[in-house]
Write an enzyme that holds these catalytic residues in place. Sequence first.
Site, mmCIF file in Angstrom:
data_model
loop_
_atom_site.group_PDB
_atom_site.id
_atom_site.type_symbol
_atom_site.label_atom_id
_atom_site.label_comp_id
_atom_site.label_asym_id
_atom_site.label_seq_id
_atom_site.Cartn_x
_atom_site.Cartn_y
_atom_site.Cartn_z
ATOM 1 N N ASP A 32 40.368 33.956 5.618
ATOM 2 C CA ASP A 32 39.216 33.166 5.176
ATOM 3 C C ASP A 32 39.066 31.871 5.986
ATOM 4 O O ASP A 32 40.061 31.293 6.436
ATOM 5 C CB ASP A 32 39.380 32.827 3.684
ATOM 6 C CG ASP A 32 38.096 32.306 3.072
ATOM 7 O OD1 ASP A 32 37.012 32.571 3.624
ATOM 8 O OD2 ASP A 32 38.175 31.630 2.027
ATOM 9 N N TRP A 91 35.038 27.208 10.230
ATOM 10 C CA TRP A 91 35.529 26.969 11.596
ATOM 11 C C TRP A 91 34.338 26.857 12.546
ATOM 12 O O TRP A 91 34.293 25.961 13.394
ATOM 13 C CB TRP A 91 36.446 28.120 12.018
ATOM 14 C CG TRP A 91 37.080 27.961 13.364
ATOM 15 C CD1 TRP A 91 38.304 27.409 13.633
ATOM 16 C CD2 TRP A 91 36.517 28.354 14.629
ATOM 17 N NE1 TRP A 91 38.535 27.431 14.991
ATOM 18 C CE2 TRP A 91 37.462 28.006 15.625
ATOM 19 C CE3 TRP A 91 35.330 28.969 15.020
ATOM 20 C CZ2 TRP A 91 37.248 28.254 16.989
ATOM 21 C CZ3 TRP A 91 35.110 29.202 16.373
ATOM 22 C CH2 TRP A 91 36.073 28.845 17.336
ATOM 23 N N ARG A 97 42.204 31.061 -4.625
ATOM 24 C CA ARG A 97 41.821 32.175 -5.501
ATOM 25 C C ARG A 97 42.065 33.481 -4.763
ATOM 26 O O ARG A 97 42.262 33.514 -3.553
ATOM 27 C CB ARG A 97 40.363 32.053 -5.928
ATOM 28 C CG ARG A 97 39.380 31.951 -4.774
ATOM 29 C CD ARG A 97 37.918 31.912 -5.227
ATOM 30 N NE ARG A 97 37.046 31.561 -4.124
ATOM 31 C CZ ARG A 97 36.598 30.321 -3.885
ATOM 32 N NH1 ARG A 97 36.944 29.334 -4.690
ATOM 33 N NH2 ARG A 97 35.819 30.086 -2.850
ATOM 34 N N ASN A 122 31.063 40.795 -0.259
ATOM 35 C CA ASN A 122 30.522 40.217 0.979
ATOM 36 C C ASN A 122 29.157 40.799 1.384
ATOM 37 O O ASN A 122 28.473 40.241 2.233
ATOM 38 C CB ASN A 122 31.516 40.353 2.144
ATOM 39 C CG ASN A 122 32.704 39.427 2.035
ATOM 40 O OD1 ASN A 122 33.818 39.756 2.449
ATOM 41 N ND2 ASN A 122 32.498 38.233 1.479
ATOM 42 N N SER A 156 39.867 36.224 -4.962
ATOM 43 C CA SER A 156 38.601 36.848 -4.548
ATOM 44 C C SER A 156 38.693 38.384 -4.547
ATOM 45 O O SER A 156 38.302 39.043 -3.585
ATOM 46 C CB SER A 156 38.173 36.334 -3.164
ATOM 47 O OG SER A 156 38.017 34.937 -3.179
HETATM 48 C C1 IPE Z 1 37.382 36.722 0.691
HETATM 49 O O1 IPE Z 1 36.754 35.625 1.243
HETATM 50 C C2 IPE Z 1 37.053 37.956 1.460
HETATM 51 C C3 IPE Z 1 37.600 38.028 2.807
HETATM 52 C C4 IPE Z 1 38.311 37.139 3.403
HETATM 53 C C5 IPE Z 1 37.304 39.240 3.500
HETATM 54 P P1 IPE Z 1 35.346 35.095 0.711
HETATM 55 O O2 IPE Z 1 35.019 33.918 1.544
HETATM 56 O O3 IPE Z 1 34.370 36.192 0.650
HETATM 57 O O4 IPE Z 1 35.717 34.660 -0.780
HETATM 58 P P2 IPE Z 1 35.030 33.593 -1.724
HETATM 59 O O5 IPE Z 1 33.572 33.903 -1.754
HETATM 60 O O6 IPE Z 1 35.305 32.239 -1.140
HETATM 61 O O7 IPE Z 1 35.709 33.760 -3.038
HETATM 62 C C1 IPE Z 2 36.130 35.078 6.000
HETATM 63 O O1 IPE Z 2 35.541 33.904 6.446
HETATM 64 C C2 IPE Z 2 35.546 36.293 6.672
HETATM 65 C C3 IPE Z 2 34.863 37.212 5.758
HETATM 66 C C4 IPE Z 2 34.684 37.038 4.484
HETATM 67 C C5 IPE Z 2 34.313 38.397 6.351
HETATM 68 P P1 IPE Z 2 34.254 33.312 5.727
HETATM 69 O O2 IPE Z 2 33.067 33.854 6.396
HETATM 70 O O3 IPE Z 2 34.330 33.534 4.275
HETATM 71 O O4 IPE Z 2 34.421 31.780 6.058
HETATM 72 P P2 IPE Z 2 34.050 30.555 5.121
HETATM 73 O O5 IPE Z 2 34.770 30.749 3.836
HETATM 74 O O6 IPE Z 2 32.561 30.601 4.930
HETATM 75 O O7 IPE Z 2 34.515 29.361 5.860
HETATM 76 MG MG MG Z 3 35.122 32.426 2.747
#
Ligand code: IPE
Ligand code: IPE
Ligand code: MG
Length: 239
Positions: free
Chosen positions: A20, A25, A193, A68, A195
């Site tokens: 995550d 980033w 968390r 997602n 997730s």
């Molecule tokens: C969890 O990250 C899923 C993955 C890393 C693939 P998310 O960014 O989707 O989770 P939330 O929305 O912060 O809980």
């Molecule tokens: C995790 O990074 C990758 C996936 C969920 C596919 P995020 O895209 O959730 O990155 P943040 O949480 O928005 O920084």
């Molecule tokens: Mg995320």
Amino acid sequence: MSDRDFIKELGIRHIGIIMDGNGRWAKKRFLPRAAGHSQGAKAFKSCLDSCVRLGIPCVTFYAFSTENWSRPKEEVDALMKLFCSFMDEMLKLDSKNIRIRFLGDRSKLPQKVVDKMIQAENMYSDNTGMWCCIALNYGGREEIVNAAKKAAELYREGKITLEELNEDKFSSLLYTEGLPEVDLIIRPSGEQRLSNFLIWQSSYAEYVFMDVLWPDFTENDLIKALREYSERNRRFGGV
Ligand code: IPE
Ligand code: IPE
Ligand code: MG
């Protein structure tokens, strides 16, 4: 003691990693979110190398959750494209004797992605080394409901009695069938968390939450998490 010996002594069986922080980033650098995901894929490859080098038996990476899909179509499309090109690379890779398994519901993924997943699993199927599991369109609740449906089907067909449906049998109906118990879940990015990640499997796992964003995650961070894990006192309800 070398890091490899330290990990061997630790006896860790299975690590789950929630990759995550890609979006943040990218945002910090005024880049599109997709650029964060590309950088995240690089961090994944180097983390995989580290896990092999350190002798970790099994690692599950959370790549895409069932939630997602709610992201903008543009981002979901970019991720699916990234999975395809990543899989192409995996298919060319010197396999390091790793075994690959994808966890999750394949029925909603683009056929192109599924074909490559099957190709990768088959290509690595004779290997005997580390398990590299990739959770793709994975949701812990979906996995449990799916297992419950399989159990109901077995019952209906007379292949199982209610008495036989115990925790071990139920576990064998999950995507993680046959994989070792999850000992540690690492989540970078500062969020604390799960997730919907490995919710059944991590009932007695230790959690290490870290502030580093996934694209910046290095072998040092992995070792730091393992050192923190080594200091935990796991009691499993005992004394
Ligand atoms: C969890 O990250 C899923 C993955 C890393 C693939 P998310 O960014 O989707 O989770 P939330 O929305 O912060 O809980
Ligand atoms: C995790 O990074 C990758 C996936 C969920 C596919 P995020 O895209 O959730 O990155 P943040 O949480 O928005 O920084
Ligand atoms: Mg995320």
